[in-house]
Design an enzyme around this catalytic site. Structure first.
Site, PDB file in Angstrom:
ATOM      1  N   GLU A  49      -0.740   1.207  -5.560  1.00  0.00           N
ATOM      2  CA  GLU A  49      -0.619  -0.004  -4.755  1.00  0.00           C
ATOM      3  C   GLU A  49      -0.617  -1.249  -5.636  1.00  0.00           C
ATOM      4  OE1 GLU A  49      -4.068   0.305  -2.172  1.00  0.00           O
ATOM      5  OE2 GLU A  49      -3.928   2.474  -2.252  1.00  0.00           O
ATOM      6  N   HIS A  91       0.841  -1.205   0.000  1.00  0.00           N
ATOM      7  CA  HIS A  91       0.000   0.000   0.000  1.00  0.00           C
ATOM      8  C   HIS A  91       0.879   1.260   0.000  1.00  0.00           C
ATOM      9  CE1 HIS A  91      -3.313   2.630   0.999  1.00  0.00           C
ATOM     10  NE2 HIS A  91      -4.155   1.632   1.133  1.00  0.00           N
TER      11      HIS A  91
HETATM   12  C1  BG6 Z   1      -7.175   1.678  -0.345  1.00  0.00           C
HETATM   13  C2  BG6 Z   1      -8.599   1.264  -0.584  1.00  0.00           C
HETATM   14  O1  BG6 Z   1      -6.311   0.693  -0.785  1.00  0.00           O
HETATM   15  O2  BG6 Z   1      -6.983   1.891   1.039  1.00  0.00           O
HETATM   16  C3  BG6 Z   1      -9.525   2.334  -0.042  1.00  0.00           C
HETATM   17  O3  BG6 Z   1      -8.828   1.040  -1.963  1.00  0.00           O
HETATM   18  C4  BG6 Z   1      -9.235   2.601   1.408  1.00  0.00           C
HETATM   19  O4  BG6 Z   1     -10.876   1.940  -0.219  1.00  0.00           O
HETATM   20  C5  BG6 Z   1      -7.761   2.925   1.574  1.00  0.00           C
HETATM   21  O5  BG6 Z   1     -10.034   3.680   1.857  1.00  0.00           O
HETATM   22  C6  BG6 Z   1      -7.333   3.168   3.017  1.00  0.00           C
HETATM   23  O6  BG6 Z   1      -7.723   2.116   3.845  1.00  0.00           O
HETATM   24  P1  BG6 Z   1      -7.477   2.192   5.389  1.00  0.00           P
HETATM   25  O7  BG6 Z   1      -8.048   0.936   5.963  1.00  0.00           O
HETATM   26  O8  BG6 Z   1      -5.983   2.279   5.591  1.00  0.00           O
HETATM   27  O9  BG6 Z   1      -8.177   3.426   5.890  1.00  0.00           O
END
Ligand code: BG6
Length: 290
Positions: A257, A153
Protein backbone atom coordinates in the site's frame (compact mmCIF):
# COMPACT_ATOMS: atom_id res chain seq x y z
CA UNK A 1 -26.34 6.13 -21.81
CA UNK A 2 -29.01 8.29 -20.21
CA UNK A 3 -28.29 10.37 -17.15
CA UNK A 4 -30.73 8.28 -15.12
CA UNK A 5 -29.04 5.01 -16.13
CA UNK A 6 -25.67 6.53 -15.29
CA UNK A 7 -26.85 7.62 -11.86
CA UNK A 8 -28.04 4.10 -11.06
CA UNK A 9 -24.83 2.41 -12.20
CA UNK A 10 -22.46 1.48 -9.45
CA UNK A 11 -19.76 -0.08 -11.57
CA UNK A 12 -17.60 1.46 -14.30
CA UNK A 13 -15.59 -0.68 -16.70
CA UNK A 14 -12.52 0.37 -18.66
CA UNK A 15 -12.05 -2.02 -21.57
CA UNK A 16 -8.81 -1.91 -23.54
CA UNK A 17 -9.53 -4.97 -25.70
CA UNK A 18 -7.73 -8.34 -25.56
CA UNK A 19 -9.60 -9.13 -22.35
CA UNK A 20 -7.80 -6.35 -20.57
CA UNK A 21 -10.21 -4.52 -18.30
CA UNK A 22 -10.42 -2.55 -15.11
CA UNK A 23 -13.60 -2.34 -13.04
CA UNK A 24 -14.26 0.42 -10.54
CA UNK A 25 -17.09 0.35 -8.03
CA UNK A 26 -18.32 3.89 -7.34
CA UNK A 27 -18.62 2.84 -3.69
CA UNK A 28 -15.29 4.21 -2.55
CA UNK A 29 -14.05 4.44 -6.16
CA UNK A 30 -12.73 1.01 -5.30
CA UNK A 31 -10.90 -0.72 -8.13
CA UNK A 32 -12.46 -4.17 -7.81
CA UNK A 33 -10.88 -5.90 -10.78
CA UNK A 34 -7.89 -5.49 -13.07
CA UNK A 35 -7.66 -8.17 -15.72
CA UNK A 36 -4.75 -8.36 -18.12
CA UNK A 37 -5.38 -10.76 -21.01
CA UNK A 38 -8.15 -12.23 -18.88
CA UNK A 39 -5.94 -12.76 -15.84
CA UNK A 40 -7.14 -11.15 -12.64
CA UNK A 41 -4.36 -9.27 -10.84
CA UNK A 42 -6.24 -8.14 -7.74
CA UNK A 43 -7.54 -10.08 -4.78
CA UNK A 44 -11.15 -9.63 -3.66
CA UNK A 45 -12.43 -11.77 -0.82
CA UNK A 46 -15.23 -14.20 -1.59
CA UNK A 47 -16.90 -12.77 1.53
CA UNK A 48 -16.51 -9.12 0.49
CA UNK A 49 -19.61 -7.05 1.11
CA UNK A 50 -21.03 -4.87 -1.68
CA UNK A 51 -23.86 -3.40 0.35
CA UNK A 52 -22.68 0.18 -0.14
CA UNK A 53 -21.96 0.50 3.58
CA UNK A 54 -18.79 -1.38 4.46
CA UNK A 55 -15.50 -0.92 2.66
CA UNK A 56 -15.02 -3.53 -0.06
CA UNK A 57 -12.62 -6.22 1.19
CA UNK A 58 -10.13 -6.33 -1.63
CA UNK A 59 -9.20 -4.66 -4.87
CA UNK A 60 -7.87 -1.15 -4.25
CA UNK A 61 -9.80 0.83 -1.62
CA UNK A 62 -9.00 4.55 -1.43
CA UNK A 63 -7.92 5.56 2.09
CA UNK A 64 -8.60 9.24 2.95
CA UNK A 65 -8.38 11.40 5.07
CA UNK A 66 -7.20 9.07 7.83
CA UNK A 67 -5.08 5.92 7.85
CA UNK A 68 -5.93 3.46 10.64
CA UNK A 69 -8.14 4.04 13.65
CA UNK A 70 -9.78 7.46 13.76
CA UNK A 71 -11.31 9.19 16.75
CA UNK A 72 -13.62 11.29 14.51
CA UNK A 73 -14.88 8.62 12.15
CA UNK A 74 -14.46 5.23 10.53
CA UNK A 75 -11.12 3.39 10.34
CA UNK A 76 -9.17 4.40 7.20
CA UNK A 77 -11.45 7.41 6.69
CA UNK A 78 -14.66 7.95 4.74
CA UNK A 79 -13.51 7.97 1.10
CA UNK A 80 -13.66 4.17 0.81
CA UNK A 81 -17.25 4.06 2.07
CA UNK A 82 -18.63 7.05 0.17
CA UNK A 83 -20.14 6.96 -3.29
CA UNK A 84 -17.91 8.79 -5.76
CA UNK A 85 -18.98 10.65 -8.85
CA UNK A 86 -18.02 9.56 -12.35
CA UNK A 87 -16.49 12.76 -13.66
CA UNK A 88 -15.52 11.43 -17.07
CA UNK A 89 -16.85 8.16 -18.46
CA UNK A 90 -14.28 5.71 -19.91
CA UNK A 91 -12.74 7.26 -22.97
CA UNK A 92 -10.28 5.80 -25.48
CA UNK A 93 -7.10 7.82 -25.95
CA UNK A 94 -5.28 8.10 -29.29
CA UNK A 95 -2.85 5.33 -28.34
CA UNK A 96 -5.59 2.88 -27.41
CA UNK A 97 -5.34 3.36 -23.65
CA UNK A 98 -8.58 3.92 -21.76
CA UNK A 99 -9.09 6.66 -19.19
CA UNK A 100 -11.80 7.48 -16.66
CA UNK A 101 -11.98 10.17 -13.98
CA UNK A 102 -13.74 9.96 -10.63
CA UNK A 103 -14.27 12.70 -8.10
CA UNK A 104 -15.25 13.19 -4.49
CA UNK A 105 -16.22 16.43 -2.79
CA UNK A 106 -17.14 17.24 0.75
CA UNK A 107 -20.83 16.72 1.49
CA UNK A 108 -23.07 16.75 4.52
CA UNK A 109 -21.86 13.32 5.62
CA UNK A 110 -18.14 14.07 5.26
CA UNK A 111 -18.52 17.48 6.96
CA UNK A 112 -20.36 15.86 9.88
CA UNK A 113 -17.20 13.82 10.54
CA UNK A 114 -14.51 16.16 9.26
CA UNK A 115 -15.58 19.74 8.74
CA UNK A 116 -13.46 20.76 5.74
CA UNK A 117 -14.14 21.54 2.13
CA UNK A 118 -12.13 19.43 -0.30
CA UNK A 119 -12.21 18.09 -3.81
CA UNK A 120 -10.45 14.93 -5.01
CA UNK A 121 -10.01 13.87 -8.60
CA UNK A 122 -8.94 10.30 -9.27
CA UNK A 123 -7.87 9.55 -12.80
CA UNK A 124 -7.28 5.98 -13.91
CA UNK A 125 -5.61 4.97 -17.13
CA UNK A 126 -5.62 1.38 -18.33
CA UNK A 127 -2.72 0.47 -20.58
CA UNK A 128 -1.77 -2.89 -22.06
CA UNK A 129 0.10 -4.17 -19.02
CA UNK A 130 -0.23 -1.20 -16.69
CA UNK A 131 -2.71 0.61 -14.55
CA UNK A 132 -2.02 4.28 -13.78
CA UNK A 133 -3.52 6.21 -10.88
CA UNK A 134 -3.35 10.01 -10.70
CA UNK A 135 -4.77 11.73 -7.66
CA UNK A 136 -5.33 15.41 -7.06
CA UNK A 137 -6.60 16.89 -3.79
CA UNK A 138 -7.70 20.51 -3.74
CA UNK A 139 -8.51 22.74 -0.79
CA UNK A 140 -11.07 25.33 -2.02
CA UNK A 141 -11.32 27.07 1.35
CA UNK A 142 -10.28 30.71 1.66
CA UNK A 143 -9.10 30.41 5.26
CA UNK A 144 -8.83 26.84 6.53
CA UNK A 145 -5.93 24.45 6.07
CA UNK A 146 -6.41 20.74 6.62
CA UNK A 147 -4.12 17.76 6.96
CA UNK A 148 -4.74 14.24 5.77
CA UNK A 149 -3.40 10.74 5.21
CA UNK A 150 -3.95 9.13 1.85
CA UNK A 151 -3.19 5.63 0.69
CA UNK A 152 -4.01 3.21 -2.09
CA UNK A 153 -4.79 -0.05 -0.28
CA UNK A 154 -3.76 -2.44 -3.04
CA UNK A 155 -4.63 -6.12 -2.51
CA UNK A 156 -2.51 -8.12 -4.95
CA UNK A 157 -3.68 -11.57 -5.91
CA UNK A 158 -0.90 -14.11 -5.43
CA UNK A 159 -0.73 -17.91 -5.70
CA UNK A 160 1.12 -18.21 -2.36
CA UNK A 161 2.13 -15.18 -0.32
CA UNK A 162 5.00 -17.13 1.28
CA UNK A 163 6.74 -17.19 -2.09
CA UNK A 164 6.53 -13.44 -2.75
CA UNK A 165 9.51 -11.15 -2.32
CA UNK A 166 9.23 -7.37 -2.07
CA UNK A 167 12.22 -5.27 -3.10
CA UNK A 168 13.16 -1.73 -2.10
CA UNK A 169 12.68 -1.94 1.66
CA UNK A 170 16.25 -2.69 2.76
CA UNK A 171 17.47 -0.09 5.25
CA UNK A 172 14.03 1.52 5.65
CA UNK A 173 12.63 2.20 9.11
CA UNK A 174 9.25 0.70 9.81
CA UNK A 175 6.55 0.83 12.47
CA UNK A 176 5.51 -2.71 13.36
CA UNK A 177 1.79 -2.65 14.18
CA UNK A 178 2.01 -6.30 15.31
CA UNK A 179 4.50 -5.24 18.04
CA UNK A 180 2.84 -2.25 19.68
CA UNK A 181 4.07 0.14 16.99
CA UNK A 182 7.73 -0.41 17.80
CA UNK A 183 10.17 1.14 15.32
CA UNK A 184 12.69 -1.11 13.56
CA UNK A 185 15.00 -0.97 10.58
CA UNK A 186 14.71 -3.51 7.76
CA UNK A 187 17.83 -5.59 7.40
CA UNK A 188 16.67 -7.88 4.62
CA UNK A 189 17.53 -7.29 0.99
CA UNK A 190 14.02 -8.48 0.05
CA UNK A 191 11.05 -8.75 2.38
CA UNK A 192 9.06 -11.97 2.63
CA UNK A 193 5.81 -12.61 4.51
CA UNK A 194 5.56 -15.76 6.59
CA UNK A 195 3.35 -14.64 9.48
CA UNK A 196 0.89 -11.91 10.52
CA UNK A 197 2.49 -8.79 9.02
CA UNK A 198 1.41 -5.18 9.44
CA UNK A 199 4.20 -2.70 8.87
CA UNK A 200 4.44 0.91 7.86
CA UNK A 201 7.75 1.34 6.03
CA UNK A 202 8.83 4.98 5.96
CA UNK A 203 10.56 6.97 3.24
CA UNK A 204 10.55 4.09 0.81
CA UNK A 205 11.94 4.42 -2.71
CA UNK A 206 9.71 5.18 -5.70
CA UNK A 207 9.74 1.60 -6.84
CA UNK A 208 9.04 -1.86 -5.46
CA UNK A 209 9.03 -5.12 -7.35
CA UNK A 210 6.88 -7.93 -6.01
CA UNK A 211 7.78 -11.41 -7.24
CA UNK A 212 5.55 -14.44 -7.73
CA UNK A 213 2.28 -12.66 -8.31
CA UNK A 214 -0.29 -14.20 -10.67
CA UNK A 215 1.29 -16.66 -13.15
CA UNK A 216 4.59 -16.40 -11.29
CA UNK A 217 5.16 -12.99 -12.80
CA UNK A 218 6.62 -9.87 -11.26
CA UNK A 219 4.70 -6.71 -10.54
CA UNK A 220 6.31 -3.30 -10.42
CA UNK A 221 4.77 -0.67 -8.17
CA UNK A 222 5.96 2.81 -9.02
CA UNK A 223 4.85 5.71 -6.84
CA UNK A 224 5.17 9.48 -6.74
CA UNK A 225 4.48 11.65 -3.66
CA UNK A 226 3.64 8.57 -1.61
CA UNK A 227 6.56 8.34 0.86
CA UNK A 228 5.37 5.29 2.82
CA UNK A 229 4.68 1.68 1.97
CA UNK A 230 2.45 -0.51 4.14
CA UNK A 231 2.84 -4.28 3.95
CA UNK A 232 -0.11 -6.23 5.36
CA UNK A 233 -1.27 -9.83 5.56
CA UNK A 234 -3.63 -10.86 8.38
CA UNK A 235 -2.50 -14.52 8.47
CA UNK A 236 -4.63 -17.14 10.22
CA UNK A 237 -5.88 -15.71 13.52
CA UNK A 238 -6.64 -12.20 12.25
CA UNK A 239 -8.43 -13.65 9.21
CA UNK A 240 -10.84 -15.42 11.54
CA UNK A 241 -11.63 -12.11 13.22
CA UNK A 242 -12.74 -10.49 9.94
CA UNK A 243 -16.32 -11.24 8.94
CA UNK A 244 -15.71 -10.29 5.31
CA UNK A 245 -12.55 -12.36 4.75
CA UNK A 246 -12.41 -16.14 4.38
CA UNK A 247 -10.33 -18.07 6.93
CA UNK A 248 -8.39 -19.78 4.14
CA UNK A 249 -7.82 -16.76 1.86
CA UNK A 250 -4.72 -15.19 3.41
CA UNK A 251 -2.20 -17.19 1.33
CA UNK A 252 -3.72 -15.67 -1.82
CA UNK A 253 -3.32 -12.00 -1.04
CA UNK A 254 -0.62 -9.48 -0.29
CA UNK A 255 -1.30 -5.85 0.47
CA UNK A 256 1.37 -3.44 -0.73
CA UNK A 257 0.00 0.00 0.00
CA UNK A 258 1.55 3.26 -1.18
CA UNK A 259 0.60 6.27 0.88
CA UNK A 260 1.19 9.30 3.02
CA UNK A 261 0.88 7.79 6.46
CA UNK A 262 3.58 8.75 8.95
CA UNK A 263 3.47 12.46 8.29
CA UNK A 264 0.13 13.80 7.10
CA UNK A 265 -0.03 16.12 4.13
CA UNK A 266 -0.92 19.69 5.07
CA UNK A 267 -2.94 21.52 2.45
CA UNK A 268 -3.12 25.30 2.69
CA UNK A 269 -6.19 27.23 1.48
CA UNK A 270 -6.42 27.35 -2.31
CA UNK A 271 -3.65 24.81 -2.88
CA UNK A 272 -3.54 21.33 -4.37
CA UNK A 273 -1.64 18.12 -3.81
CA UNK A 274 -0.87 15.45 -6.39
CA UNK A 275 0.28 11.87 -6.10
CA UNK A 276 0.36 8.92 -8.44
CA UNK A 277 1.01 5.22 -8.74
CA UNK A 278 1.65 2.84 -11.58
CA UNK A 279 1.18 -0.91 -11.37
CA UNK A 280 2.99 -2.70 -14.15
CA UNK A 281 3.25 -6.36 -14.97
CA UNK A 282 6.78 -7.27 -15.88
CA UNK A 283 6.87 -9.68 -18.77
CA UNK A 284 10.19 -11.53 -18.57
CA UNK A 285 11.69 -11.77 -22.00
CA UNK A 286 10.96 -8.11 -22.67
CA UNK A 287 13.79 -7.35 -20.30
CA UNK A 288 17.35 -8.03 -21.34
CA UNK A 289 18.31 -11.65 -20.77
CA UNK A 290 21.47 -12.79 -19.07
C1 BG6 B 1 -3.91 -2.08 6.76
C2 BG6 B 1 -3.57 -1.74 8.18
O1 BG6 B 1 -3.54 -1.05 5.92
O2 BG6 B 1 -5.30 -2.31 6.65
C3 BG6 B 1 -4.03 -2.86 9.09
O3 BG6 B 1 -2.18 -1.51 8.32
C4 BG6 B 1 -5.49 -3.14 8.89
O4 BG6 B 1 -3.76 -2.54 10.44
C5 BG6 B 1 -5.76 -3.39 7.41
O5 BG6 B 1 -5.87 -4.26 9.66
C6 BG6 B 1 -7.23 -3.63 7.08
O6 BG6 B 1 -8.04 -2.61 7.58
P1 BG6 B 1 -9.60 -2.70 7.44
O7 BG6 B 1 -10.14 -1.48 8.12
O8 BG6 B 1 -9.90 -2.71 5.96
O9 BG6 B 1 -10.03 -3.98 8.11
Amino acid sequence: TTAAAMAATSVVVLDRGNNTTCTINLHGATVVSWRVNNQEQLFVSKLASFDGKKAIRGGIPFVFPQFGAWSFGPQHGFARITRWHLERAPDRLHNGDVEAIFSLMDNEFTRSIWNYQFRITYRLILREKELHFHIGVYNPSKELSFSFNMLLHTYLKVPDVRRCQITGLHGCHFIDKTRENALYQEGREVVTVNEWTDRIYQHTPQEHVITNVVSGRKMRLHKYNFPDTVIWNPWIDRSREMSDFGDDEFPNMLCVEAGNVTSPVILLPGTAFEASQILQIIIEGNVSRK
